[in-house]
Structure formats: structure tokens, C-alpha cells
Design a protein around this motif. Structure first.
Motif, short mmCIF file in Angstrom:
data_model
loop_
_atom_site.label_atom_id
_atom_site.label_comp_id
_atom_site.label_asym_id
_atom_site.label_seq_id
_atom_site.Cartn_x
_atom_site.Cartn_y
_atom_site.Cartn_z
N GLN A 66 -23.69 12.47 28.21
CA GLN A 66 -24.03 12.15 29.60
C GLN A 66 -25.07 11.04 29.66
OE1 GLN A 66 -25.02 16.22 30.64
NE2 GLN A 66 -23.32 16.32 32.10
N LYS A 67 -26.03 11.06 28.75
CA LYS A 67 -27.02 9.97 28.71
C LYS A 67 -26.34 8.65 28.39
CE LYS A 67 -30.93 12.88 27.32
NZ LYS A 67 -31.90 13.21 26.25
N ARG A 68 -25.36 8.70 27.52
CA ARG A 68 -24.61 7.49 27.19
C ARG A 68 -23.91 6.94 28.43
NH1 ARG A 68 -24.26 3.20 23.84
NH2 ARG A 68 -22.11 2.61 23.37
N ARG A 69 -23.40 7.84 29.26
CA ARG A 69 -22.70 7.40 30.47
C ARG A 69 -23.66 6.81 31.50
NH1 ARG A 69 -19.56 12.24 32.44
NH2 ARG A 69 -20.24 13.46 30.63
N ILE A 70 -24.91 7.25 31.49
CA ILE A 70 -25.91 6.60 32.36
C ILE A 70 -26.03 5.12 31.98
CG2 ILE A 70 -28.32 6.51 33.07
CD1 ILE A 70 -28.51 9.50 32.53
N SER A 71 -26.08 4.86 30.67
CA SER A 71 -26.15 3.47 30.22
C SER A 71 -24.94 2.68 30.68
CB SER A 71 -26.25 3.42 28.69
OG SER A 71 -27.43 4.01 28.22
N LEU A 72 -23.76 3.27 30.55
CA LEU A 72 -22.54 2.57 30.93
C LEU A 72 -22.48 2.32 32.44
CD1 LEU A 72 -19.97 4.44 28.66
CD2 LEU A 72 -20.83 2.11 28.37
N ALA A 73 -23.11 3.18 33.23
CA ALA A 73 -23.13 2.98 34.69
C ALA A 73 -23.77 1.65 35.06
CB ALA A 73 -23.86 4.12 35.37
N ARG A 74 -24.61 1.12 34.18
CA ARG A 74 -25.25 -0.18 34.44
C ARG A 74 -24.22 -1.29 34.58
NH1 ARG A 74 -28.95 -0.32 29.34
NH2 ARG A 74 -29.29 -2.46 30.00
N LEU A 75 -23.05 -1.12 33.97
CA LEU A 75 -22.01 -2.15 34.05
C LEU A 75 -21.49 -2.31 35.48
CD1 LEU A 75 -20.00 -1.25 30.82
CD2 LEU A 75 -21.58 -3.16 31.14
N TRP A 76 -21.64 -1.29 36.30
CA TRP A 76 -21.18 -1.38 37.70
C TRP A 76 -22.28 -1.92 38.61
CZ3 TRP A 76 -18.70 1.63 34.29
CH2 TRP A 76 -17.32 1.73 34.40
N LEU A 77 -23.47 -2.18 38.08
CA LEU A 77 -24.58 -2.67 38.90
C LEU A 77 -25.03 -4.07 38.50
CD1 LEU A 77 -26.72 0.62 38.93
CD2 LEU A 77 -25.45 -0.35 40.87
N THR A 78 -24.65 -4.51 37.32
CA THR A 78 -25.16 -5.78 36.80
C THR A 78 -24.40 -6.98 37.37
OG1 THR A 78 -25.74 -6.98 34.79
CG2 THR A 78 -23.64 -5.82 34.79
N GLU A 79 -25.10 -8.11 37.41
CA GLU A 79 -24.48 -9.39 37.74
C GLU A 79 -24.43 -10.30 36.51
OE1 GLU A 79 -23.10 -10.24 40.60
OE2 GLU A 79 -23.57 -8.28 41.46
N LYS A 80 -24.79 -9.78 35.35
CA LYS A 80 -24.83 -10.59 34.12
C LYS A 80 -23.41 -10.94 33.67
CE LYS A 80 -29.36 -9.54 33.27
NZ LYS A 80 -30.47 -10.33 32.77
N PRO A 81 -23.18 -12.18 33.24
CA PRO A 81 -21.82 -12.56 32.85
C PRO A 81 -21.42 -12.13 31.45
CG PRO A 81 -23.28 -14.46 32.74
CD PRO A 81 -24.08 -13.35 33.34
N LEU A 82 -22.40 -11.91 30.54
CA LEU A 82 -22.08 -11.60 29.15
C LEU A 82 -22.40 -10.14 28.85
CD1 LEU A 82 -21.32 -12.28 26.24
CD2 LEU A 82 -23.66 -13.13 25.90
N TRP A 83 -21.36 -9.38 28.50
CA TRP A 83 -21.55 -7.98 28.11
C TRP A 83 -21.29 -7.85 26.62
CZ3 TRP A 83 -18.05 -5.08 32.21
CH2 TRP A 83 -18.55 -5.35 33.50
N VAL A 84 -22.22 -7.22 25.91
CA VAL A 84 -22.04 -6.91 24.49
C VAL A 84 -22.17 -5.40 24.36
CG1 VAL A 84 -22.91 -7.24 22.15
CG2 VAL A 84 -22.91 -9.16 23.75
N LEU A 85 -21.09 -4.74 23.96
CA LEU A 85 -20.98 -3.28 24.06
C LEU A 85 -20.58 -2.67 22.72
CD1 LEU A 85 -18.83 -3.26 27.35
CD2 LEU A 85 -21.33 -3.35 27.15
N ASP A 86 -21.41 -1.78 22.23
CA ASP A 86 -21.14 -1.11 20.96
C ASP A 86 -20.54 0.27 21.24
OD1 ASP A 86 -21.05 -0.55 18.29
OD2 ASP A 86 -23.19 -0.88 17.90
#
Length: 205
Positions: free
Chosen positions: A136-156
Motif C-alpha cells: 500500500q505504501k508503494r501505491r502511495i508513491s505510484l499515485a504521484r504519477l497522476w498528480l505530476t506535470e513532469k515529462p520524464l518518468w523513471v520507474l523501478d
């Protein structure tokens, strides 16, 4: 729509614990690309991502973001980057919503609710983060992808904590991101929707 971005890796040599992870690696990515780093467990995929975002340094080689050397102009990369590594980055003293507001202070309640719904955490807004599971904590981090305006995502390994619905939601969001000129670099052991048209980067000697 994001401005066009590019990432050029030239003649990269990476060493860890007196072992080469890659020798003379080169590749080029631009807006609209989704690149998947391939390699066996322990091959150094996470280390390569950390080098690309400037956390670690290569033994040799150059990385240019928008034609600028990131070893000199790292701030140009950082302002455009959202990096989600193995560490969730969740602050245990905050609630779920407070964790997202820490990164996105201008986000309103509706935006946060939509982001949490996308990762199956709807209704957890006021739950203390120290009461949640690691997934669930990991999913909190992933929720940031729906709020960011950054063009470059690097995801492990972004799909690790997600169920089937969550995987489909993230794949759809990734597709929308690159359609808006974004760029994604990721590692994953899971099969990905072939319509995402992945570029494969093999981490092998």
C-alpha cells in the motif's frame, strides 16, 4: 502537452563491486518513448536507473538530457524528472493524503482522491501511513504519477504492488503520458501491454 525532451546515453561503462554491469552502452530516447531496461536479477537494472537520474555516477561515459551534460547541469534533468525507486519515499508520520500533499502542495482534494482511486487506495486519505502494508505504501508513491506535470518518468518495478485493475490503470496512464510528449524509462518483470510499443534496452555484457 509537454515540450519535447531527449535523453542520449553515450559509451556508458558501469561497475559495481568490482564487476561490470555494462560496457560501452549507448542509446537515444525522445518524447513519446517508453523504454524497458532488460536484465537478469542482480544484473544492475536498478543501478542503471540511479545513474540515469544522477544518484550514482558511471565509471565512464556521458548522459545528455536535452543536449546538456547531466554531470554538469543535473538541475535541468531534476526539474523534469519523477523517479520512483524501490524505496517508497512515504513518510510514516503523515496520512496518505498528507504524503501526496508533501510533494504536491497545490493539489486539491478531488485531484488527490482521483490519484488514490487510480491505485486502489480510495477511502484511505486520512489513514496514517504507518498502518499500511509495504504494498500500500508503494501505491502511495505510484499515485504521484497522476498528480505530476513532469515529462520524464523513471520507474523501478512500478507494477509490483498492483492488482490486475491497477496494472491496467497504470498502463493506460503511461500511454496517455507519452501521447502528451512524455518519456518513460522503467524496469519490470511483468508482461506489458504490447500496444505501448516498448523500446527494449538490454543490460548485458
Amino acid at each position: 502537452m509537454h515540450s519535447s525532451v531527449s535523453l542520449k546515453v553515450s559509451n556508458l561503462w558501469v561497475e559495481r563491486s568490482e564487476r561490470y554491469l555494462c560496457k560501452d552502452m549507448s542509446f537515444f530516447l525522445s518524447s513519446g518513448d517508453i523504454a524497458k531496461i532488460n536484465g537478469e536479477n542482480g544484473a544492475g537494472k536498478s543501478s542503471l536507473l540511479k545513474i540515469l537520474v544522477g544518484i550514482l555516477r558511471p565509471l565512464e561515459g556521458n548522459i545528455h538530457y536535452n543536449n546538456e551534460d547531466v554531470s554538469v547541469y543535473r538541475d535541468l534533468l531534476q526539474k523534469d524528472l519523477l523517479y520512483i525507486g524501490h524505496d517508497s519515499g512515504v513518510k510514516s508520520v503523515f496520512t496518505v493524503a498528507e504524503n501526496l500533499r508533501w510533494y504536491f502542495p497545490d493539489a486539491n482534494d478531488d485531484e488527490i482522491s482521483l490519484a488514490l482511486d487510480a491505485v486502489s487506495l480510495s477511502g484511505y486519505e486520512e489513514t496514517p501511513s504507518n498502518q499500511l502494508s509495504a504494498g500500500q505504501k508503494r501505491r502511495i508513491s505510484l499515485a504521484r504519477l497522476w498528480l505530476t506535470e513532469k515529462p520524464l518518468w523513471v520507474l523501478d518495478e512500478p507494477f509490483t504492488a498492483l492488482d490486475i485493475k491497477g496494472v491496467a490503470s497504470l498502463e493506460k496512464h503511461m500511454k496517455e503520458h507519452v501521447e502528451k510528449n512524455g518519456m518513460i524509462i522503467l524496469t519490470t518483470h511483468q508482461d506489458i501491454d504490447p500496444s505501448l510499443n516498448l523500446k527494449e534496452i538490454n543490460l548485458s555484457l
